[in-house]
Write a protein that holds these residues in place. Structure first.
Motif, PDB file in Angstrom:
ATOM      1  N   ILE A  56       1.081  -0.982   0.004  1.00 31.57           N
ATOM      2  CA  ILE A  56      -0.123   0.004  -0.097  1.00 31.57           C
ATOM      3  C   ILE A  56       0.791   1.322   0.043  1.00 31.57           C
ATOM      4  O   ILE A  56       0.636   2.267  -0.738  1.00 31.57           O
ATOM      5  N   MET A  57       1.931   1.275   0.963  1.00 33.52           N
ATOM      6  CA  MET A  57       2.803   2.631   0.932  1.00 33.52           C
ATOM      7  C   MET A  57       3.528   2.636  -0.337  1.00 33.52           C
ATOM      8  O   MET A  57       3.839   3.624  -0.736  1.00 33.52           O
ATOM      9  N   GLY A  58       4.020   1.455  -0.852  1.00 34.69           N
ATOM     10  CA  GLY A  58       4.825   1.707  -2.102  1.00 34.69           C
ATOM     11  C   GLY A  58       3.973   1.994  -3.234  1.00 34.69           C
ATOM     12  O   GLY A  58       4.484   3.052  -4.106  1.00 34.69           O
ATOM     13  N   LEU A  59       2.917   1.529  -3.553  1.00 38.39           N
ATOM     14  CA  LEU A  59       1.944   2.273  -4.563  1.00 38.39           C
ATOM     15  C   LEU A  59       1.676   3.678  -4.359  1.00 38.39           C
ATOM     16  O   LEU A  59       1.500   4.458  -5.206  1.00 38.39           O
ATOM     17  N   SER A  60       1.390   3.888  -3.023  1.00 39.24           N
ATOM     18  CA  SER A  60       0.855   5.258  -2.642  1.00 39.24           C
ATOM     19  C   SER A  60       2.120   6.150  -3.010  1.00 39.24           C
ATOM     20  O   SER A  60       1.772   7.158  -3.827  1.00 39.24           O
ATOM     21  N   ALA A  61       3.251   5.869  -2.668  1.00 39.53           N
ATOM     22  CA  ALA A  61       4.275   6.852  -3.098  1.00 39.53           C
ATOM     23  C   ALA A  61       4.628   6.877  -4.627  1.00 39.53           C
ATOM     24  O   ALA A  61       4.936   7.872  -4.884  1.00 39.53           O
ATOM     25  N   LEU A 107       2.285   6.457  -6.752  1.00 41.67           N
ATOM     26  CA  LEU A 107       1.461   7.401  -7.670  1.00 41.67           C
ATOM     27  C   LEU A 107       1.526   8.669  -7.330  1.00 41.67           C
ATOM     28  O   LEU A 107       1.210   9.901  -8.088  1.00 41.67           O
ATOM     29  N   GLU A 108       1.976   9.247  -5.933  1.00 40.68           N
ATOM     30  CA  GLU A 108       2.308  10.829  -5.758  1.00 40.68           C
ATOM     31  C   GLU A 108       3.361  11.073  -6.553  1.00 40.68           C
ATOM     32  O   GLU A 108       3.365  12.160  -7.041  1.00 40.68           O
ATOM     33  N   TYR A 109       4.574  10.394  -6.879  1.00 41.89           N
ATOM     34  CA  TYR A 109       5.673  10.672  -7.615  1.00 41.89           C
ATOM     35  C   TYR A 109       5.273  11.006  -9.011  1.00 41.89           C
ATOM     36  O   TYR A 109       5.341  12.004  -9.639  1.00 41.89           O
ATOM     37  N   ASP A 110       4.465  10.018  -9.545  1.00 36.62           N
ATOM     38  CA  ASP A 110       4.121   9.988 -11.006  1.00 36.62           C
ATOM     39  C   ASP A 110       2.908  11.209 -11.315  1.00 36.62           C
ATOM     40  O   ASP A 110       3.161  11.823 -12.278  1.00 36.62           O
ATOM     41  N   LYS A 129      -5.756   8.492 -11.605  1.00 36.84           N
ATOM     42  CA  LYS A 129      -4.746   8.412 -10.436  1.00 36.84           C
ATOM     43  C   LYS A 129      -5.227   8.908  -9.226  1.00 36.84           C
ATOM     44  O   LYS A 129      -4.748   8.418  -8.121  1.00 36.84           O
ATOM     45  N   SER A 130      -5.802   9.951  -9.148  1.00 44.03           N
ATOM     46  CA  SER A 130      -6.258  10.737  -7.892  1.00 44.03           C
ATOM     47  C   SER A 130      -7.289   9.916  -7.159  1.00 44.03           C
ATOM     48  O   SER A 130      -7.260   9.676  -5.938  1.00 44.03           O
ATOM     49  N   ALA A 131      -8.245   9.187  -7.917  1.00 44.31           N
ATOM     50  CA  ALA A 131      -9.020   8.384  -7.151  1.00 44.31           C
ATOM     51  C   ALA A 131      -8.609   7.048  -6.508  1.00 44.31           C
ATOM     52  O   ALA A 131      -8.832   6.798  -5.503  1.00 44.31           O
ATOM     53  N   VAL A 132      -7.345   6.519  -7.315  1.00 48.23           N
ATOM     54  CA  VAL A 132      -6.696   5.348  -6.782  1.00 48.23           C
ATOM     55  C   VAL A 132      -5.926   5.898  -5.644  1.00 48.23           C
ATOM     56  O   VAL A 132      -6.067   5.160  -4.610  1.00 48.23           O
ATOM     57  N   LEU A 133      -5.234   6.986  -5.679  1.00 44.96           N
ATOM     58  CA  LEU A 133      -4.643   7.298  -4.612  1.00 44.96           C
ATOM     59  C   LEU A 133      -5.564   7.740  -3.312  1.00 44.96           C
ATOM     60  O   LEU A 133      -5.020   7.598  -2.100  1.00 44.96           O
ATOM     61  N   GLY A 134      -6.545   8.245  -3.657  1.00 45.38           N
ATOM     62  CA  GLY A 134      -7.511   8.416  -2.428  1.00 45.38           C
ATOM     63  C   GLY A 134      -7.880   7.033  -1.738  1.00 45.38           C
ATOM     64  O   GLY A 134      -7.816   7.210  -0.482  1.00 45.38           O
ATOM     65  N   LEU A 179      -6.175   4.487  -1.753  1.00 46.08           N
ATOM     66  CA  LEU A 179      -4.722   3.971  -0.861  1.00 46.08           C
ATOM     67  C   LEU A 179      -4.774   5.065   0.426  1.00 46.08           C
ATOM     68  O   LEU A 179      -4.370   4.234   1.255  1.00 46.08           O
ATOM     69  N   MET A 180      -4.992   6.204   0.388  1.00 43.18           N
ATOM     70  CA  MET A 180      -4.860   7.012   1.479  1.00 43.18           C
ATOM     71  C   MET A 180      -5.996   6.495   2.555  1.00 43.18           C
ATOM     72  O   MET A 180      -5.485   6.331   3.660  1.00 43.18           O
ATOM     73  N   ALA A 181      -6.918   6.184   2.284  1.00 44.16           N
ATOM     74  CA  ALA A 181      -8.145   5.550   3.038  1.00 44.16           C
ATOM     75  C   ALA A 181      -7.524   4.246   3.698  1.00 44.16           C
ATOM     76  O   ALA A 181      -7.770   4.166   4.760  1.00 44.16           O
ATOM     77  N   MET A 182      -6.995   3.572   2.888  1.00 45.42           N
ATOM     78  CA  MET A 182      -6.516   2.174   3.368  1.00 45.42           C
ATOM     79  C   MET A 182      -5.372   2.430   4.354  1.00 45.42           C
ATOM     80  O   MET A 182      -5.099   1.680   5.266  1.00 45.42           O
ATOM     81  N   ILE A 183      -4.466   3.495   4.292  1.00 49.49           N
ATOM     82  CA  ILE A 183      -3.552   3.733   4.909  1.00 49.49           C
ATOM     83  C   ILE A 183      -3.922   4.166   6.233  1.00 49.49           C
ATOM     84  O   ILE A 183      -3.502   3.673   7.381  1.00 49.49           O
ATOM     85  N   GLY A 184      -5.146   4.841   6.404  1.00 52.49           N
ATOM     86  CA  GLY A 184      -5.581   5.425   7.561  1.00 52.49           C
ATOM     87  C   GLY A 184      -6.315   4.379   8.402  1.00 52.49           C
ATOM     88  O   GLY A 184      -6.367   4.207   9.451  1.00 52.49           O
ATOM     89  N   LEU A 185      -7.014   3.538   7.447  1.00 53.80           N
ATOM     90  CA  LEU A 185      -7.900   2.530   8.265  1.00 53.80           C
ATOM     91  C   LEU A 185      -6.987   1.081   8.727  1.00 53.80           C
ATOM     92  O   LEU A 185      -7.415   0.626   9.426  1.00 53.80           O
TER      93      LEU A 185
END
Length: 205
Positions: free
Chosen positions: A135-140, A142-145, A155-160, A162-168
């Protein structure tokens, strides 16, 4: 509800403020009517000192039973850090007396036994670490890309998500001290809350 009767106060939510005791120092805490030294115990606490300090200057008996799997206070382990008998409560806390909380009831102890039987190992497994790294790797990435190549709705939808998954799924476990018995491991993973724009200390408190 049954949860309220098992652990929570019998009336109102002002109890959060009522826990604090101005007669205590910030490095002191009350457990089962006794005052303990947080500074001395923090160096020995399996979950680290950070998990204890937020309860400084208050009666943490309720949280003790809520956050630990064992059914009784570890009085023998805590004995070297005992300072004195706690003074009688004052203010709103005194008005409720001993009925303010139904602590460590038989039903609650039974619940703990069932959870322990169903989940023998209470900390993160290899699958958890693999999931968190992915999760962290894919999030990083997508943010870089997004910064390097431009943002897009997809990309923004997927990143959102992933961020929800990081939080939960990551910071939530870490900041509850559930990832590892080592406090520093929980702190490192807990900073993923800061990654998504929050704050680990705010979550812990």
């Amino acid at each position: 509800t049954i949860w309220t009767r098992l652990l929570l106060p019998s009336r109102g939510f002002w109890w959060l403020a009522a826990m604090a005791d101005p007669r205590l120092k910030q490095n002191e805490v009350i457990l089962e009517g006794w005052v303990y030294d947080l500074d001395a115990f923090g160096a020995k606490h399996p979950g680290g000192a950070g998990a204890l300090n937020m309860f400084g200057g208050s009666d943490a008996t309720t949280h003790y039973y809520m956050l630990h799997p064992h059914q009784q206070l570890r009085a023998k382990a805590l004995e070297p850090f005992k300072l004195r008998k706690a003074e009688a409560p004052t203010g709103p806390k005194a008005q409720l007396g001993d009925s303010a909380f139904l602590l460590n009831t038989k039903a609650y102890q039974d619940l703990k036994l069932r959870v322990k039987k169903g989940i023998p190992y209470q900390f993160a497994t290899l699958e958890w670490y693999l999931k968190a790294v992915a999760i962290m790797g894919l999030s990083a990435y997508l943010e870089y890309d997004s910064v390097a190549s431009g943002f897009s709705f997809g990309k923004s939808a997927v990143l959102g998500v992933l961020m929800a998954m990081i939080g939960l799924c990551i910071q939530h476990d870490a900041n509850h001290g559930a990832v590892s018995e080592k406090g520093w491991v929980n702190r490192v993973w807990g900073f993923t809350q800061d990654w998504i724009g929050g704050g680990a200390p705010l979550w812990e408190h």
